[in-house]
Design an enzyme around this catalytic site. Structure first.
Site, PDB file in Angstrom:
ATOM      1  N   CYS A   1      -3.318  11.162  11.062  1.00 35.74           N
ATOM      2  CA  CYS A   1      -2.225  12.047  10.664  1.00 35.74           C
ATOM      3  C   CYS A   1      -2.467  13.495  11.067  1.00 35.74           C
ATOM      4  CB  CYS A   1      -1.992  11.956   9.161  1.00 35.74           C
ATOM      5  SG  CYS A   1      -3.491  12.124   8.201  1.00 35.74           S
TER       6      CYS A   1
ATOM      7  N   VAL B   1       1.270   3.594   2.340  1.00 37.10           N
ATOM      8  CA  VAL B   1       2.074   3.797   3.544  1.00 37.10           C
ATOM      9  C   VAL B   1       3.110   2.692   3.693  1.00 37.10           C
ATOM     10  CG1 VAL B   1       2.000   3.949   6.074  1.00 37.10           C
ATOM     11  CG2 VAL B   1       0.248   5.099   4.693  1.00 37.10           C
TER      12      VAL B   1
ATOM     13  N   HIS C   1       0.206  18.174   4.704  1.00 35.95           N
ATOM     14  CA  HIS C   1      -0.798  18.499   5.699  1.00 35.95           C
ATOM     15  C   HIS C   1      -0.310  19.715   6.460  1.00 35.95           C
ATOM     16  CE1 HIS C   1      -3.490  14.925   5.761  1.00 35.95           C
ATOM     17  NE2 HIS C   1      -2.472  14.411   5.107  1.00 35.95           N
TER      18      HIS C   1
ATOM     19  N   LYS D   1     -11.994  12.856  15.830  1.00 37.20           N
ATOM     20  CA  LYS D   1     -10.717  12.142  15.987  1.00 37.20           C
ATOM     21  C   LYS D   1      -9.684  13.068  16.617  1.00 37.20           C
ATOM     22  CE  LYS D   1     -10.910   9.072  11.925  1.00 37.20           C
ATOM     23  NZ  LYS D   1     -10.312   8.879  10.582  1.00 37.20           N
TER      24      LYS D   1
ATOM     25  N   ARG E   1      -7.663   2.792  18.379  1.00 33.49           N
ATOM     26  CA  ARG E   1      -7.137   4.027  18.982  1.00 33.49           C
ATOM     27  C   ARG E   1      -7.823   4.418  20.287  1.00 33.49           C
ATOM     28  NH1 ARG E   1      -7.236   7.224  13.337  1.00 33.49           N
ATOM     29  NH2 ARG E   1      -5.338   6.350  12.435  1.00 33.49           N
TER      30      ARG E   1
ATOM     31  N   GLY F   1       0.825  -1.213   0.000  1.00 28.21           N
ATOM     32  CA  GLY F   1       0.000   0.000   0.000  1.00 28.21           C
ATOM     33  C   GLY F   1       0.859   1.263   0.000  1.00 28.21           C
TER      34      GLY F   1
END
Lengths: 263, 263
Positions: free
Chosen positions: A130, A14, A259, A230, A100, A12
């Site tokens: 992220c 990542v 970002h 989140k 998480r 993938g």
């Protein structure tokens, strides 16, 4: 003895970056490195530390002998397979949202709360999304020094946060508006996308090319988006401030990989 | 008797929109409407309320008989000519930064502090920069109801805030990267711009296409940008809270005309 590392989701976006980082840091003393992915990608060869490494299918047996398994796969795959890896003796570091907020799973940013990683009743360590991660090193240091009481944050989130479909959509939209030159204004963007034959269905709730979209994720209670919650919930857990007041505004911008945050 | 209106800067981007608004609202009972611009644009004919109207040159005599003069011109032109218009009997409404922080000039947002417009020792009324303006209606209403003590705001500002050169630059940059498809990543953007032959000189301190640039304006004391200080100082003046704590982060986004804010 050097640890055996498994990368789950090795093919993938990542996973590919993880392998790049391993290859760029030959001094980190990993033992074996095992690349794991779906049956579709099994058999592919990827260069790891100068040697071709064959990708193996995600099965329980794939975790035999693994010390640390880094997961970057969809939530439901992590949910199913992380406990399997733990049962086979691995410590799992999971990049999905599956664990998480589980009270028995530490949520760790190495620069902020590394000690939390050593208490892991389920054998799993989670890392944050992220948007939260990118501000934690700075916010964590400020909290240590001054004591954080409130957090007001605005995000500038890339199309890649919506995965490969998000990136593809942004490129398709940019191609559709680029030829229009100075004629493109406001509502003209939606029209240019329609004229270029782009489907109305999109990973984003509005055109993203030449636009900013103040909505990322799904609608949650009290009008927050899932991305905003989140940021709130993960920040509270990482910083260890359960009642921290957090006001997050998560905004999608027409960018591919960067970002940014205004805190 | 209906008031005579002058539009100073009638052929510019904002002047053009002012004329469009007048044409779309025939029920507003203006008397004569005079279009004023630089010598270069004088003589042009623009349709106003269904009649061609000849643009006249900016001179003192152009303000004779004018009741209200709306200025949208560069700061230095406003600074020079607004007092001239006042001396000829006009009330000036100025969209530049020239008089905003002058204690003898009210800074007015109609939805927030309309009464301030009636005390104008210099005959001039200023309106705020667009970033401040776009949040004042909401922030002003919240202040009236709850009493504002702090303001934390992040902006998403369009290329048009840097004028026509900003818009042209963004379009040129988008054209330069559009053909590159999926190959464009991070630092590749600067390279794509160079390969397309774009000059290094830009209205923005970094590539804006497929990027967000957390800097707008010039460097001011304590590390703020001039745009951020405008938001702070103008918000304080409009709301009438001279010691309001304001933290502004002004960010340029690859968009042509929209503005957005996270407050």
């Amino acid at each position: 003895m050097a640890a055996t590392l498994a990368i789950v989701g090795a093919t993938g976006a990542v996973g590919t970056v993880m392998i790049d980082i391993i290859n760029s840091r030959p001094s980190v003393p990993w033992g074996d490195i095992r690349l794991i992915a779906s049956a579709r990608s099994a058999g592919r060869k990827i260069g790891v530390r100068g040697e071709p490494c064959v990708v193996v299918e995600l099965t329980a047996a794939a975790f035999d002998g693994v010390d640390i398994a880094m997961f970057d796969v969809p939530d439901e795959i992590s949910e199913q397979w992380a406990p399997v890896a733990v049962a086979r003796g691995a410590v799992v570091v999971d990049n999905s949202a599956a664990f998480r907020m589980d009270p028995d799973v530490p949520l760790v940013v190495p620069e902020v709360n590394p000690a939390d990683a050593s208490v892991r009743p389920k054998g799993i360590i989670a890392n944050p999304n992220c948007t939260t991660l990118s501000m934690m090193a700075a916010v964590g240091a400020l909290h240590t020094e001054f004591g954080l009481t409130e957090l007001v944050v605005a995000s500038y989130q890339a199309a890649s946060g919506a995965g490969r479909p998000g990136v593809d959509r942004l490129y398709a939209e940019l191609a559709a508006v680029a030829g229009k030159g100075l004629g493109v204004r406001g509502g003209d963007i939606a029209q240019a996308l329609a004229e270029a034959g782009l489907p109305a269905q999109s990973p984003f709730p509005a055109p993203l090319a030449m636009n900013v979209v103040p909505w990322a994720g799904s609608l949650r209670p009290d009008g927050w988006s899932s991305e905003e919650l989140k940021v709130r919930n993960e920040s509270r857990k990482i910083l260890g401030i359960p009642d921290l007041k957090v006001s997050a505004t998560c905004v999608r911008v027409p960018v591919v990989t960067a970002h940014a945050l205004a805190v």
